[in-house]
Design a protein around this motif. Structure first.
Motif, mmCIF file in Angstrom:
data_model
loop_
_atom_site.group_PDB
_atom_site.id
_atom_site.type_symbol
_atom_site.label_atom_id
_atom_site.label_comp_id
_atom_site.label_asym_id
_atom_site.label_seq_id
_atom_site.Cartn_x
_atom_site.Cartn_y
_atom_site.Cartn_z
ATOM 1 N N GLY A 1 52.391 13.629 53.719
ATOM 2 C CA GLY A 1 53.126 14.677 53.038
ATOM 3 C C GLY A 1 52.609 14.998 51.653
ATOM 4 O O GLY A 1 53.105 15.916 50.992
ATOM 5 N N GLU A 2 51.598 14.241 51.186
ATOM 6 C CA GLU A 2 51.029 14.483 49.864
ATOM 7 C C GLU A 2 49.544 14.813 49.978
ATOM 8 O O GLU A 2 48.936 14.674 51.032
ATOM 9 C CB GLU A 2 51.188 13.248 48.959
ATOM 10 C CG GLU A 2 52.599 12.959 48.532
ATOM 11 C CD GLU A 2 52.646 11.921 47.415
ATOM 12 O OE1 GLU A 2 51.707 11.909 46.584
ATOM 13 O OE2 GLU A 2 53.597 11.134 47.367
ATOM 14 N N SER A 3 48.987 15.218 48.871
ATOM 15 C CA SER A 3 47.535 15.384 48.790
ATOM 16 C C SER A 3 47.049 14.691 47.529
ATOM 17 O O SER A 3 47.818 14.469 46.587
ATOM 18 C CB SER A 3 47.138 16.860 48.777
ATOM 19 O OG SER A 3 47.662 17.501 47.627
ATOM 20 N N LEU A 4 45.779 14.336 47.533
ATOM 21 C CA LEU A 4 45.160 13.691 46.379
ATOM 22 C C LEU A 4 44.236 14.683 45.683
ATOM 23 O O LEU A 4 43.429 15.335 46.324
ATOM 24 C CB LEU A 4 44.339 12.476 46.819
ATOM 25 C CG LEU A 4 45.035 11.130 46.945
ATOM 26 C CD1 LEU A 4 44.110 10.138 47.641
ATOM 27 C CD2 LEU A 4 45.450 10.593 45.577
ATOM 28 N N LYS A 5 44.381 14.798 44.378
ATOM 29 C CA LYS A 5 43.483 15.635 43.603
ATOM 30 C C LYS A 5 42.602 14.712 42.775
ATOM 31 O O LYS A 5 43.103 13.884 42.000
ATOM 32 C CB LYS A 5 44.259 16.588 42.697
ATOM 33 C CG LYS A 5 43.412 17.694 42.068
ATOM 34 C CD LYS A 5 44.302 18.686 41.333
ATOM 35 C CE LYS A 5 43.498 19.856 40.784
ATOM 36 N NZ LYS A 5 44.384 20.834 40.083
ATOM 37 N N LEU A 6 41.287 14.837 42.951
ATOM 38 C CA LEU A 6 40.343 13.916 42.340
ATOM 39 C C LEU A 6 39.292 14.655 41.517
ATOM 40 O O LEU A 6 38.820 15.729 41.916
ATOM 41 C CB LEU A 6 39.591 13.109 43.403
ATOM 42 C CG LEU A 6 40.388 12.342 44.460
ATOM 43 C CD1 LEU A 6 39.432 11.819 45.518
ATOM 44 C CD2 LEU A 6 41.136 11.195 43.819
ATOM 45 N N LEU A 7 38.914 14.066 40.410
ATOM 46 C CA LEU A 7 37.656 14.407 39.761
ATOM 47 C C LEU A 7 36.618 13.514 40.410
ATOM 48 O O LEU A 7 36.718 12.282 40.334
ATOM 49 C CB LEU A 7 37.736 14.139 38.255
ATOM 50 C CG LEU A 7 38.490 15.168 37.424
ATOM 51 C CD1 LEU A 7 38.838 14.608 36.052
ATOM 52 C CD2 LEU A 7 37.666 16.449 37.279
ATOM 53 N N ASN A 8 35.645 14.109 41.075
ATOM 54 C CA ASN A 8 34.713 13.339 41.897
ATOM 55 C C ASN A 8 33.279 13.596 41.461
ATOM 56 O O ASN A 8 32.856 14.744 41.330
ATOM 57 C CB ASN A 8 34.898 13.716 43.361
ATOM 58 C CG ASN A 8 34.102 12.829 44.278
ATOM 59 O OD1 ASN A 8 33.022 13.218 44.716
ATOM 60 N ND2 ASN A 8 34.597 11.650 44.592
ATOM 61 N N CYS A 9 32.520 12.512 41.252
ATOM 62 C CA CYS A 9 31.141 12.618 40.753
ATOM 63 C C CYS A 9 30.189 11.846 41.651
ATOM 64 O O CYS A 9 30.466 10.705 42.026
ATOM 65 C CB CYS A 9 31.065 12.073 39.331
ATOM 66 S SG CYS A 9 29.411 12.141 38.602
ATOM 67 N N ASN A 10 29.074 12.481 42.020
ATOM 68 C CA ASN A 10 27.996 11.838 42.772
ATOM 69 C C ASN A 10 26.728 11.905 41.931
ATOM 70 O O ASN A 10 26.426 12.935 41.332
ATOM 71 C CB ASN A 10 27.739 12.559 44.100
ATOM 72 C CG ASN A 10 28.977 12.720 44.939
ATOM 73 O OD1 ASN A 10 29.352 13.846 45.276
ATOM 74 N ND2 ASN A 10 29.630 11.634 45.277
ATOM 75 N N PHE A 11 25.973 10.806 41.904
ATOM 76 C CA PHE A 11 24.703 10.842 41.189
ATOM 77 C C PHE A 11 23.735 9.833 41.797
ATOM 78 O O PHE A 11 24.130 8.798 42.334
ATOM 79 C CB PHE A 11 24.880 10.598 39.690
ATOM 80 C CG PHE A 11 25.548 9.307 39.317
ATOM 81 C CD1 PHE A 11 24.789 8.196 38.974
ATOM 82 C CD2 PHE A 11 26.927 9.210 39.291
ATOM 83 C CE1 PHE A 11 25.392 7.003 38.615
ATOM 84 C CE2 PHE A 11 27.547 8.017 38.928
ATOM 85 C CZ PHE A 11 26.775 6.916 38.590
ATOM 86 N N GLY A 12 22.452 10.174 41.723
ATOM 87 C CA GLY A 12 21.419 9.356 42.326
ATOM 88 C C GLY A 12 21.031 8.169 41.462
ATOM 89 O O GLY A 12 21.119 8.212 40.234
ATOM 90 N N MET A 13 20.584 7.118 42.122
ATOM 91 C CA MET A 13 20.139 5.915 41.429
ATOM 92 C C MET A 13 18.990 6.212 40.468
ATOM 93 O O MET A 13 18.829 5.561 39.436
ATOM 94 C CB MET A 13 19.711 4.880 42.467
ATOM 95 C CG MET A 13 19.538 3.479 41.930
ATOM 96 S SD MET A 13 19.057 2.308 43.228
ATOM 97 C CE MET A 13 20.384 2.512 44.406
ATOM 98 N N GLU A 14 18.190 7.234 40.800
ATOM 99 C CA GLU A 14 17.007 7.529 39.993
ATOM 100 C C GLU A 14 17.353 8.017 38.593
ATOM 101 O O GLU A 14 16.515 7.960 37.694
ATOM 102 C CB GLU A 14 16.128 8.569 40.691
ATOM 103 C CG GLU A 14 16.790 9.904 40.961
ATOM 104 C CD GLU A 14 17.523 9.935 42.303
ATOM 105 O OE1 GLU A 14 17.818 11.044 42.784
ATOM 106 O OE2 GLU A 14 17.793 8.867 42.866
ATOM 107 N N LEU A 15 18.578 8.502 38.370
ATOM 108 C CA LEU A 15 18.955 8.915 37.019
ATOM 109 C C LEU A 15 18.815 7.770 36.037
ATOM 110 O O LEU A 15 18.467 7.962 34.867
ATOM 111 C CB LEU A 15 20.404 9.422 36.994
ATOM 112 C CG LEU A 15 20.686 10.815 37.545
ATOM 113 C CD1 LEU A 15 22.101 11.230 37.200
ATOM 114 C CD2 LEU A 15 19.702 11.840 37.022
ATOM 115 N N PHE A 16 19.074 6.555 36.503
ATOM 116 C CA PHE A 16 19.019 5.407 35.608
ATOM 117 C C PHE A 16 17.687 4.677 35.678
ATOM 118 O O PHE A 16 17.208 4.155 34.681
ATOM 119 C CB PHE A 16 20.173 4.452 35.905
ATOM 120 C CG PHE A 16 21.489 5.027 35.490
ATOM 121 C CD1 PHE A 16 21.887 4.980 34.172
ATOM 122 C CD2 PHE A 16 22.299 5.662 36.409
ATOM 123 C CE1 PHE A 16 23.083 5.542 33.766
ATOM 124 C CE2 PHE A 16 23.506 6.222 36.022
ATOM 125 C CZ PHE A 16 23.908 6.159 34.685
#
Length: 292
Positions: free
Chosen positions: A81-96
């Motif tokens: 009966g609910e929904s989830l609102k997310l701030l979602n981030c994806n990033f590659g290992m190569e950034l680091f």
């Protein structure tokens, strides 16, 4: 034969020279069990639910920050009966690994010694949410120093998460004492491959470097990653090749060499197997789309 859950390999900009994506997502029916070969964090801003990461379940509500390592198996279940609102981030290992920001200790210790989530409350929640929203605003622009500013904010967010879970987790010492050696080893190997994939790599080379038999190393990949070594290495090299194809004017042979392939012929064959088109066709398709 063990059936591994769905393996996700793509997100917007994953094949660019800045493999980062941030968005606001609304989940009404959760998200199926899956794994992926990139990092992911999320912050709940509305709704409730549960998340399972490698068979460990935690509740989700506003302020829940979760950091998922590559290849961890996870699932989100929304409250009926609910929904989830997310701030979602994806990033590659190569950034680091490429930018050498000294964050490897943070990223590669995560799933072994420390919890994968923290519950931010009150001022801490508002602060972390503000930083991520600032990152989102910057991501949606094309300003000078955009990527550098995003990286600075990303580092701050991850450090604040890591600091909070170290301060609030009572199970850190127990988890450190119960580390599984093979899991620690596989993360060392993954980090090494992401750093050296443009060099000559093979199971015998890794076997000698990490002092483990070739057969044990091969089994470790299948068990912990769900892929054999060659497929894993090809995935990394092809992703880098895609980035070079869309962001540089290097000719195809130069892209092949820069991506770690010993010959144009091998590169072309492997690229077509992964992308279903030739490297040149991939570049033309991207530039045709970008010009519209």
């Amino acid at each position: 034969m063990t059936m591994l859950p769905k393996h996700l390999t793509e997100f917007p900009s994953v094949n660019s020279d800045f493999s980062f994506h941030l968005s606001i997502n609304q989940l009404r029916n959760g998200f199926e069990t899956h794994r992926h070969d990139f990092f992911e964090f999320s912050l709940v801003i509305e709704g409730t639910g549960k998340e399972m990461i490698n068979d460990k379940v935690h509740h989700m509500k506003p302020g829940t920050f979760t950091f998922v390592m590559p290849y961890q198996i996870h699932e989100i279940i929304t409250t009926p009966g609910e929904s989830l609102k997310l701030l979602n981030c994806n990033f590659g290992m190569e950034l680091f690994t490429i930018k050498n920001l000294g964050m490897n200790h943070l990223l590669f210790e995560a799933d072994e010694s420390l919890p994968s989530f923290i519950q931010f409350e009150n001022e801490d929640y508002e602060h972390i949410k503000k930083r991520i929203l600032e990152m989102l605003e910057e991501y949606q622009q094309t300003n000078l120093w955009r990527n550098e500013l995003i990286m600075a904010k990303l580092v701050e967010v991850l450090i604040r998460f890591d600091r909070a879970r170290r301060e609030h987790s009572s199970a850190i010492i127990e988890n450190l004492a119960s580390k599984k050696p093979e899991k620690v080893l596989i993360w060392d190997i993954i980090q090494y491959i992401h750093t050296h994939y443009r060099e000559k790599l093979s199971l015998p080379i890794l076997s000698k470097h990490f002092h483990i038999s070739i057969s044990s190393l091969s089994e470790l990949f299948k068990k912990q990653i769900g892929q054999n070594f060659v497929d894993f290495l090809h995935d990394i090299r092809i992703r880098h090749a895609c980035s070079l194809l869309v962001s540089t004017d290097l000719n195809i042979s130069e892209v092949a060499l820069e991506s770690g392939f010993g010959s144009y012929k091998t590169f072309s064959r492997v690229f077509r197997e992964h992308k279903k088109v030739s490297p040149l066709e991939y570049r033309r398709m991207d530039r045709s789309t970008s010009s519209k």
